[in-house]
Design a protein around this motif. Structure first.
Motif, short mmCIF file in Angstrom:
data_model
loop_
_atom_site.label_atom_id
_atom_site.label_comp_id
_atom_site.label_asym_id
_atom_site.label_seq_id
_atom_site.Cartn_x
_atom_site.Cartn_y
_atom_site.Cartn_z
N MET A 223 -23.20 -27.27 34.51
CA MET A 223 -24.59 -26.53 34.43
C MET A 223 -25.23 -26.31 33.04
O MET A 223 -26.02 -25.58 32.85
CB MET A 223 -24.56 -25.37 35.26
CG MET A 223 -24.20 -25.57 36.57
SD MET A 223 -24.61 -24.13 37.66
CE MET A 223 -26.39 -24.17 38.00
N ARG A 224 -24.44 -27.02 31.87
CA ARG A 224 -24.46 -26.61 30.70
C ARG A 224 -25.86 -26.94 30.22
O ARG A 224 -26.53 -26.37 29.30
CB ARG A 224 -23.84 -27.41 29.65
CG ARG A 224 -23.89 -29.09 29.76
CD ARG A 224 -23.06 -29.91 28.99
NE ARG A 224 -21.78 -29.66 29.29
CZ ARG A 224 -21.10 -30.58 30.26
NH1 ARG A 224 -21.59 -31.35 30.75
NH2 ARG A 224 -19.79 -30.11 30.48
N GLU A 225 -26.68 -27.96 30.76
CA GLU A 225 -28.00 -28.05 30.20
C GLU A 225 -28.98 -26.82 30.60
O GLU A 225 -30.26 -26.99 30.10
CB GLU A 225 -28.51 -29.37 30.88
CG GLU A 225 -28.88 -29.71 32.40
CD GLU A 225 -27.72 -29.76 33.04
OE1 GLU A 225 -27.65 -29.92 34.32
OE2 GLU A 225 -26.49 -29.72 32.72
N LEU A 226 -28.63 -26.17 31.68
CA LEU A 226 -29.36 -25.04 32.13
C LEU A 226 -29.29 -23.72 31.13
O LEU A 226 -29.83 -22.97 31.41
CB LEU A 226 -29.42 -24.56 33.44
CG LEU A 226 -29.78 -25.89 34.33
CD1 LEU A 226 -29.07 -25.65 35.92
CD2 LEU A 226 -31.01 -26.19 34.35
N GLN A 227 -28.42 -23.71 30.32
CA GLN A 227 -28.03 -22.52 29.38
C GLN A 227 -29.25 -22.51 28.28
O GLN A 227 -29.34 -23.32 27.84
CB GLN A 227 -26.90 -22.75 28.79
CG GLN A 227 -26.38 -21.38 28.17
CD GLN A 227 -25.23 -21.63 27.19
OE1 GLN A 227 -24.74 -22.45 26.79
NE2 GLN A 227 -24.27 -20.38 27.29
N VAL A 228 -29.75 -21.32 28.31
CA VAL A 228 -30.85 -21.15 27.61
C VAL A 228 -30.20 -20.28 26.05
O VAL A 228 -30.68 -20.67 24.84
CB VAL A 228 -31.89 -20.18 27.92
CG1 VAL A 228 -32.82 -19.94 26.93
CG2 VAL A 228 -32.55 -20.85 29.20
N SER A 229 -29.14 -19.48 26.44
CA SER A 229 -28.70 -18.47 25.37
C SER A 229 -27.24 -17.96 25.74
O SER A 229 -27.09 -17.81 27.07
CB SER A 229 -29.94 -17.44 25.08
OG SER A 229 -29.13 -16.42 24.04
#
Length: 241
Positions: A223-229
């Motif tokens: 789910m790395r592409e959904l990490q914002v910060s």
């Protein structure tokens, strides 16, 4: 009469930031409201380990194993590594502040010989620990409870030591977080917290909703592409909508 003094060990970060939650500051406020004089110790140590030190570390670990000592025991005694420098920092903080109580909020913990020294050499009256880690934490609360006069844990999973009391880390600070009227909702789903296996499983089932993830570790999973910060605190967290 002087107020009893308590030294709190926690990764204090001014204004929040990184992956350390502002739990320590909230505990300081609560203890001061109860009449304690508080002091802070930040156990986070920046790594200064180079290639040569890494080689020496591995040799020392191998040497320790030949005399039956585990890796963690050996590493804690290598003066250039984080553990030894952290332990030295705690001793210096206790020497400087002369607390009546030491309050350790995990993630960072201390060995028995160091805690015994704080009692005998510096006169710390009571040692208190609050385990704010989950059931998969590498340290066993049932073992750690033996080191402290009082031991608290946020969960009850596989807890059997009589000294452990359940103290969940659940609360609400209206001074930091409050409802914002007139704010238009722009996100369907937001999750704030560290990446853990069970959280990946739950949120993967909701991946079509494209949740925004705030917290450390998500870059290492599917789910790395959904990490914002890697973290969000205070007013910025309150403004998530």
């Amino acid at each position: 009469m002087n107020a009893p003094k308590i030294l709190i060990s926690f990764p204090f970060v001014e204004g929040g930031g990184g992956w350390h939650i502002p739990l320590g500051a909230a505990c300081v406020e609560a203890l001061e409201a109860l009449g304690f004089a508080t002091c802070r110790f930040n156990p986070v140590v920046e790594s200064e380990t180079g290639v040569l030190w890494k080689i020496l570390e591995r040799l020392a670990v191998l040497g320790g194993r030949t005399i039956g000592k585990p890796k963690a025991w050996t590493k804690s005694r290598l003066p250039w590594l984080e553990d030894a420098r952290r332990y030295k920092g705690l001793v210096e903080a206790v020497r400087a502040t002369k607390p009546d109580y030491l309050f350790v909020i995990s993630t960072f913990n201390y060995p028995k010989d160091l805690l015994d020294r704080l009692r005998s050499e510096f006169g710390v009256r009571q040692l208190i620990c609050w385990c704010v880690e989950g059931p998969t934490w590498i340290n066993d609360p049932n073992v750690e409870a033996e080191l402290y006069d009082h031991y608290f844990c946020i969960h009850k999973t596989k807890i059997h030591h009589a000294r452990i009391q359940h103290l969940p880390a659940v609360g609400f600070d209206p001074g930091a977080y409050s409802r914002l009227d007139g704010v238009e909702k722009r996100r369907d789903l937001v999750f704030v917290g560290r990446q853990k296996t069970r959280r990946v499983e739950w949120l993967s089932a909701l991946k079509d909703l494209k949740p925004e993830l705030y917290g450390p570790g998500w870059v290492r999973c599917a789910m790395r592409e959904l990490q914002v910060s890697v973290g969000i605190f205070g007013l910025d967290l309150n403004r998530l909508d």
